[in-house]
Design a protein around this motif. Structure first.
Motif, PDB file in Angstrom:
ATOM      1  N   GLU A 275      -5.333 -10.189   6.516  1.00  0.00           N
ATOM      2  CA  GLU A 275      -4.704  -9.921   5.303  1.00  0.00           C
ATOM      3  C   GLU A 275      -3.487  -9.522   5.367  1.00  0.00           C
ATOM      4  O   GLU A 275      -2.734  -9.859   4.453  1.00  0.00           O
TER       5      GLU A 275
ATOM      6  N   SER B  71      -0.206 -10.022   2.744  1.00  0.00           N
ATOM      7  CA  SER B  71       0.122  -8.744   2.006  1.00  0.00           C
ATOM      8  C   SER B  71       1.667  -8.416   2.372  1.00  0.00           C
ATOM      9  O   SER B  71       2.404  -7.711   1.555  1.00  0.00           O
TER      10      SER B  71
ATOM     11  N   PHE C  64       2.253   2.348   0.389  1.00  0.00           N
ATOM     12  CA  PHE C  64       1.359   1.300   0.613  1.00  0.00           C
ATOM     13  C   PHE C  64       1.929   0.733   1.516  1.00  0.00           C
ATOM     14  O   PHE C  64       2.115  -0.671   1.637  1.00  0.00           O
TER      15      PHE C  64
ATOM     16  N   GLY D  37       0.920  -0.658   4.401  1.00  0.00           N
ATOM     17  CA  GLY D  37       0.300  -1.882   5.210  1.00  0.00           C
ATOM     18  C   GLY D  37       0.615  -2.004   6.692  1.00  0.00           C
ATOM     19  O   GLY D  37       0.598  -0.801   7.338  1.00  0.00           O
TER      20      GLY D  37
ATOM     21  N   ASP E  84      -0.559   4.840   4.557  1.00  0.00           N
ATOM     22  CA  ASP E  84      -1.641   3.597   4.322  1.00  0.00           C
ATOM     23  C   ASP E  84      -3.163   4.125   4.505  1.00  0.00           C
ATOM     24  O   ASP E  84      -3.307   5.349   5.378  1.00  0.00           O
ATOM     25  N   ILE E  85      -3.830   3.698   3.444  1.00  0.00           N
ATOM     26  CA  ILE E  85      -5.363   4.596   3.586  1.00  0.00           C
ATOM     27  C   ILE E  85      -6.165   3.984   4.607  1.00  0.00           C
ATOM     28  O   ILE E  85      -7.027   4.469   5.098  1.00  0.00           O
TER      29      ILE E  85
ATOM     30  N   ASP F  23      -4.541   8.761   1.466  1.00  0.00           N
ATOM     31  CA  ASP F  23      -4.552   8.208  -0.021  1.00  0.00           C
ATOM     32  C   ASP F  23      -3.295   8.722  -0.557  1.00  0.00           C
ATOM     33  O   ASP F  23      -3.049   9.938  -0.886  1.00  0.00           O
ATOM     34  N   PHE F  24      -2.266   7.718  -0.925  1.00  0.00           N
ATOM     35  CA  PHE F  24      -1.014   8.060  -1.498  1.00  0.00           C
ATOM     36  C   PHE F  24      -0.957   9.154  -2.725  1.00  0.00           C
ATOM     37  O   PHE F  24      -0.660  10.243  -2.849  1.00  0.00           O
TER      38      PHE F  24
ATOM     39  N   PRO G 241      -1.376  -2.609  -4.157  1.00  0.00           N
ATOM     40  CA  PRO G 241      -2.176  -3.605  -4.148  1.00  0.00           C
ATOM     41  C   PRO G 241      -2.168  -4.575  -5.276  1.00  0.00           C
ATOM     42  O   PRO G 241      -2.192  -4.171  -6.257  1.00  0.00           O
ATOM     43  N   TRP G 242      -1.824  -6.056  -5.097  1.00  0.00           N
ATOM     44  CA  TRP G 242      -1.658  -6.941  -6.199  1.00  0.00           C
ATOM     45  C   TRP G 242      -3.261  -7.402  -6.472  1.00  0.00           C
ATOM     46  O   TRP G 242      -3.338  -8.295  -7.410  1.00  0.00           O
ATOM     47  N   GLY G 243      -4.246  -6.920  -5.775  1.00  0.00           N
ATOM     48  CA  GLY G 243      -5.563  -7.763  -6.042  1.00  0.00           C
ATOM     49  C   GLY G 243      -5.702  -8.698  -5.178  1.00  0.00           C
ATOM     50  O   GLY G 243      -6.200  -9.668  -5.799  1.00  0.00           O
ATOM     51  N   GLY G 244      -4.862  -9.030  -4.217  1.00  0.00           N
ATOM     52  CA  GLY G 244      -5.003 -10.287  -3.126  1.00  0.00           C
ATOM     53  C   GLY G 244      -4.266 -11.546  -3.811  1.00  0.00           C
ATOM     54  O   GLY G 244      -3.438 -11.254  -5.126  1.00  0.00           O
TER      55      GLY G 244
HETATM   56  P1  ADP Z   1      -2.504  -6.797  -1.709  1.00  0.00           P
HETATM   57  O1  ADP Z   1      -3.365  -7.157  -2.786  1.00  0.00           O
HETATM   58  O2  ADP Z   1      -1.051  -7.105  -2.142  1.00  0.00           O
HETATM   59  O3  ADP Z   1      -2.976  -7.753  -0.695  1.00  0.00           O
HETATM   60  P2  ADP Z   1      -3.976  -4.863  -0.248  1.00  0.00           P
HETATM   61  O4  ADP Z   1      -4.957  -4.632  -0.921  1.00  0.00           O
HETATM   62  O5  ADP Z   1      -3.561  -5.430   0.899  1.00  0.00           O
HETATM   63  O6  ADP Z   1      -2.791  -5.395  -1.432  1.00  0.00           O
HETATM   64  O7  ADP Z   1      -3.201  -3.260  -0.158  1.00  0.00           O
HETATM   65  C1  ADP Z   1      -1.928  -3.032   0.322  1.00  0.00           C
HETATM   66  C2  ADP Z   1      -1.941  -1.966   1.118  1.00  0.00           C
HETATM   67  O8  ADP Z   1      -2.124  -0.638   0.531  1.00  0.00           O
HETATM   68  C3  ADP Z   1      -3.395  -2.092   2.274  1.00  0.00           C
HETATM   69  O9  ADP Z   1      -2.686  -2.067   3.431  1.00  0.00           O
HETATM   70  C4  ADP Z   1      -4.108  -0.971   1.714  1.00  0.00           C
HETATM   71  O10 ADP Z   1      -4.833  -0.343   2.769  1.00  0.00           O
HETATM   72  C5  ADP Z   1      -3.195   0.181   1.027  1.00  0.00           C
HETATM   73  N1  ADP Z   1      -3.828   0.935   0.197  1.00  0.00           N
HETATM   74  C6  ADP Z   1      -4.871   0.600  -0.869  1.00  0.00           C
HETATM   75  N2  ADP Z   1      -5.031   1.712  -1.682  1.00  0.00           N
HETATM   76  C7  ADP Z   1      -4.276   2.769  -1.155  1.00  0.00           C
HETATM   77  C8  ADP Z   1      -4.166   4.178  -1.201  1.00  0.00           C
HETATM   78  N3  ADP Z   1      -4.794   4.746  -2.140  1.00  0.00           N
HETATM   79  N4  ADP Z   1      -2.933   4.922  -0.635  1.00  0.00           N
HETATM   80  C9  ADP Z   1      -2.454   4.240   0.304  1.00  0.00           C
HETATM   81  N5  ADP Z   1      -2.531   3.227   0.856  1.00  0.00           N
HETATM   82  C10 ADP Z   1      -3.251   2.356   0.133  1.00  0.00           C
END
Ligand code: ADP
Length: 193
Positions: free
Chosen positions: A4, A8, A32, A34, A53-54, A81-82, A99-102
């Motif tokens: 991922e 990302s 976030f 990553g 990062d979560i 969790d932020f 997260p842009w939702g992939g």
């Molecule tokens: P994208 O859609 O841009 O690929 P991701 O789903 O990979 O994004 O999310 C980006 C990062 O944010 C990931 O590493 C994910 O674990 C992290 N993330 C998602 N939700 C939270 C949160 N609530 N707090 C902190 N980090 C988070």
């Protein structure tokens, strides 16, 4: 890097530009983080970074990457969790690459703030603003800029905004929004009420 992480992570040249907006010695919260692409560049600029990062696996990769770049002592890594941590965080700049939702962001003509995960962009911005007005957001290239302008207008006092289009090898990869003191002087695009 995990699978991922390859789509990302912020391309390095863009992360270097983001980091160019911190003056060093500042505390940057990477909400976030990553695998650490942005946190590393902020640390290389001399900032202290709180990288959140979560996903513990992402944090482990980010720690390893920071070691490779020799900046691990400038970054506090937090698995969490932020949104839960935000009320207890203090910092000079909040960096948001939510997260842009992939890769599916490419399937819509206009990416609205409501499509951001895990909460909509308005709520995310409000949470960050409670920490500082100095916010950098990295968003899809098809982000709805009218909604972005609304974010500034809704702020009290209204925030200054700079919009930067980020190209990598002639390909528009994303859009960076700079708010508050992260706006370059003189601003290229500003909104005043
Ligand atoms: P994208 O859609 O841009 O690929 P991701 O789903 O990979 O994004 O999310 C980006 C990062 O944010 C990931 O590493 C994910 O674990 C992290 N993330 C998602 N939700 C939270 C949160 N609530 N707090 C902190 N980090 C988070």
């Amino acid at each position: 890097m995990d699978e991922e992480g390859w789509f990302s992570v912020t391309p390095e040249e863009i992360a270097i530009r983001h980091a160019g907006r911190c003056t060093g010695h500042e505390v940057v919260i990477d909400a976030f983080s990553g695998v650490g692409g942005n946190a590393i560049q902020f640390a290389r600029k001399g900032c202290h970074v709180i990288a959140i990062d979560i996903d513990p696996a992402k944090v482990a990769l980010a720690m390893n990457n920071a070691k490779v770049y020799g900046v691990e002592e400038y970054i506090d890594f937090i698995v969490g969790d932020f949104f839960a941590l935000a009320p207890s965080l203090k910092g000079d700049i909040v960096f948001l690459s939510p997260p842009w939702g992939g890769p599916s962001y490419k399937d819509v003509q206009t990416f609205t703030l409501e499509l951001l995960k895990p909460v909509d962009g308005y709520t995310l911005f409000k949470v960050a603003q409670a920490i500082t007005p100095n916010i950098i957001m990295f968003l899809p290239r098809n982000i709805n800029l009218e909604q972005v302008a609304e974010l500034c207008r809704l702020s009290s006092p209204p925030l200054e905004l700079e919009v930067e289009l980020n190209h990598v090898q002639n390909y528009l990869k994303g859009v960076t929004l700079y708010f508050g003191s992260t706006v370059a002087a003189p601003p290229r695009f500003s909104i005043r009420m």
